[in-house]
Design a protein around this motif. Structure first.
Motif, short mmCIF file in Angstrom:
data_model
loop_
_atom_site.label_atom_id
_atom_site.label_comp_id
_atom_site.label_asym_id
_atom_site.label_seq_id
_atom_site.Cartn_x
_atom_site.Cartn_y
_atom_site.Cartn_z
N ASN A 219 41.06 31.75 17.46
CA ASN A 219 39.87 32.60 17.52
C ASN A 219 39.68 33.28 16.16
OD1 ASN A 219 37.77 34.27 18.13
ND2 ASN A 219 38.64 35.05 20.03
N ASN A 220 38.61 32.98 15.48
CA ASN A 220 38.36 33.52 14.15
C ASN A 220 37.03 34.27 14.09
OD1 ASN A 220 40.72 32.39 12.66
ND2 ASN A 220 39.82 30.45 13.32
N SER A 221 36.76 35.03 15.12
CA SER A 221 35.55 35.85 15.15
C SER A 221 35.68 36.97 14.13
CB SER A 221 35.33 36.44 16.54
OG SER A 221 36.39 37.32 16.87
N GLN A 223 35.64 40.18 14.53
CA GLN A 223 36.55 41.24 14.92
C GLN A 223 38.01 40.84 14.76
OE1 GLN A 223 34.11 39.92 16.81
NE2 GLN A 223 34.74 39.59 18.94
N ASP A 224 38.32 39.56 15.02
CA ASP A 224 39.69 39.09 14.82
C ASP A 224 40.06 39.10 13.34
OD1 ASP A 224 40.48 38.41 17.55
OD2 ASP A 224 38.98 36.84 17.43
N THR A 227 40.65 42.74 12.10
CA THR A 227 41.94 43.26 12.57
C THR A 227 43.09 42.67 11.77
OG1 THR A 227 41.08 43.58 14.80
CG2 THR A 227 43.47 43.45 14.56
N ARG A 228 43.06 41.35 11.52
CA ARG A 228 44.14 40.73 10.75
C ARG A 228 44.15 41.21 9.31
NH1 ARG A 228 42.11 35.00 12.87
NH2 ARG A 228 42.69 35.21 15.07
N ARG A 478 38.82 47.67 16.27
CA ARG A 478 38.62 46.82 17.44
C ARG A 478 37.15 46.46 17.58
NH1 ARG A 478 39.29 49.41 22.01
NH2 ARG A 478 38.92 51.42 21.01
N ASP A 481 34.81 41.62 22.49
CA ASP A 481 35.47 40.33 22.73
C ASP A 481 34.49 39.16 22.57
OD1 ASP A 481 37.91 41.48 23.25
OD2 ASP A 481 37.54 41.67 25.39
#
Length: 489
Positions: A219-221, A223-224, A227-228, A478, A481
């Motif tokens: 998952n590379n949205s 938001q992801d 966060t990373r 965050r 989703d």
């Protein structure tokens, strides 16, 4: 999703003949023209008719002026002319770079370590040259690095550039995968070290074949990724031919907190030169003007006139190659890193002389020690990570346990000038809320940008359907989703 929009009509330009379309952008299209006198191919960047508001015009003029200041650099795209076409659209006439740029290459080619080092040093020279005249690029990424006819990387698109010391300002148009954590914070701040991060992230992409925090098949949205970028250690490159010393350079340049990074693009370039020397490769020279850094720059001490021009490194730390050493554990305290020595003068056609540049320890290491002592005094125990910032800390469990809702009521209205205004609603507003958004296309994932208000304007698309996606981003990083999507016919 929708198919890519139709390009705008190429304007009629006196002294130029239209050849073909080169590319589409969010606010401008780029065309290939043939100049009549002197005869040559040129790239012409033309603003879209629906983008002619004051802010976009200002950005366009800024880009022209800044690139004109830097056009003499061999790794920055040359600007030939800026004017307004008969139909009222501003345009830039630029150097035409015929070879594939980094945006195409990093996804499709296996770039050798040798070439990646050479490209990185030349790009670092371009970034350093911009910084020395007071310009931050703020959007360094593979798509903004073209390749000249002679194979040199050429930095372009200074459309959201800022003056050194001005701060990060608005982050609209910022490209998340290559952006540092401080530009993704609720109150963005940035300086030369933000460009250092994006420079290293671009080199990383060239070596890895993906963006730095992208998970292949995962998952590379937006938001992801955010966060990373803020919390996850830099992933390994996954290549056996990349020496640990090169990964260590990228890791330091992409440190979460700016104080742990190299203080300048020049320092990055010298570190990459050290890797070249350790590998027994020809050392790529730096292309920098004969001008010192500003005397008040605390991160780089002023040098004498004879030492302001960097020379090719003839002998660099002739010891055991650093790539053969075992890297320190991730939790080991960061050691002071010294500048490289240029031990011999190098003859050049200009007749100038090189001078040995004394190795220095970055003042930021001293600052980090002071912070550590202060933390120990206040808390009674040493701080294991004195340079960490609360901006990048994990949120409390009570907050992290709650899901972030998706925006609701996404709708759009097409305006008379063919732009589309989208608005949406935040179902649970909280302090520091922002939004990531991007135009959906059939040719790939959207290039996401960040806005603080629940509305965006999509430029003219030639009358075709326009679809976007929007996610809510909390102050702690965050995000929703599932992005909310909407279209306007």
């Amino acid at each position: 999703m929708t198919a890519r929009r139709e390009p705008s009509a190429p304007p009629t330009l006196p002294g130029y003949r239209y050849v073909r379309l080169l590319g589409l952008g969010g606010f401008a299209d780029v065309f290939l023209y043939r100049q009549d006198l002197p005869v040559r191919d040129v790239a012409v960047k033309v603003l879209l008719a629906g983008s002619l508001d004051d802010d976009v015009r200002t950005r366009f003029q800024t880009e022209a002026n800044l690139m004109a200041q830097l056009s003499h650099h061999p790794s920055i795209v040359t600007i030939h002319q800026a004017a307004i076409a008969a139909d009222g659209r501003p345009y830039l006439v630029m150097e035409y770079c015929s070879r594939p740029g980094l945006a195409q290459r990093y996804r499709t080619e296996h770039v050798s370590v040798h070439e990646a080092l050479r490209i990185g040093i030349r790009l670092a020279s371009a970034v350093e040259a911009a910084h020395r005249v007071g310009i931050l690029h703020r959007d360094i990424k593979p798509a903004n690095v073209l390749t000249t006819d002679f194979g040199w990387p050429a930095l372009t698109d200074f459309g959201i550039a800022a003056t050194v010391g001005q701060g990060a300002g608005a982050t609209v148009g910022m490209s998340i995968p290559w952006s540092p954590p401080e530009l993704l914070a609720e109150h963005p701040t940035g300086d030369e070290r933000s460009d250092v991060y994006s420079l290293a992230a671009t080199i990383y992409s060239l070596l890895a074949g993906r963006t730095p925090f992208e998970v292949p098949g995962g998952n590379n949205s937006a938001q992801d990724l955010v966060t990373r970028i803020e919390r996850t250690p830099l992933p390994q490159l996954g290549r056996h031919d990349v020496p640990p010393a090169l990964f260590a350079v990228l890791e330091r340049a992409m440190a979460k907190h700016p104080s742990r990074r190299y203080a300048s693009a020049q320092a990055v370039a010298r570190a990459l030169q050290q890797v070249e020397a350790d590998l027994g490769l020809p050392v790529t020279p730096l292309d920098l003007p004969d001008m010192p850094r500003e005397p008040d720059d605390e991160r780089q001490p002023a040098q004498s006139d004879d030492a302001t021009r960097l020379r090719p490194v003839v002998e660099v730390a002739p010891s055991v190659p650093t790539w053969s050493a075992v890297p320190p554990p991730p939790d080991a305290p960061e050691q002071p890193v010294t500048e490289l020595l240029v031990d011999e003068p190098v003859d050049e056609p200009s007749g100038g002389r090189g001078r040995a540049v004394t190795a220095i320890v970055s003042g930021l290491v001293v600052l980090a020690a002071v912070v550590a002592i202060a933390a120990a005094t206040m808390n009674g125990t040493p701080d294991p990570n004195p340079t960490s910032s609360s901006d990048f800390s994990q949120p409390p469990d009570s907050v992290a346990g709650r899901d972030v809702p998706s925006p609701t009521g996404l709708s759009g209205t097409r305006q008379a000038d063919d732009t589309v205004v989208f608005t949406w609603t935040n179902p649970e507003p909280a302090d520091g809320d922002r939004y990531t958004w991007g135009v959906l296309t059939a040719t790939g994932e959207p290039e996401l940008a960040i806005v603080t208000q629940p509305t965006v304007v999509v430029p003219s698309t030639g009358g075709g359907e326009v679809c976007i996606e929007v996610s809510l981003v909390r102050a702690d990083g965050r995000s929703s989703d599932t992005p909310t999507q909407g279209c306007v016919p």
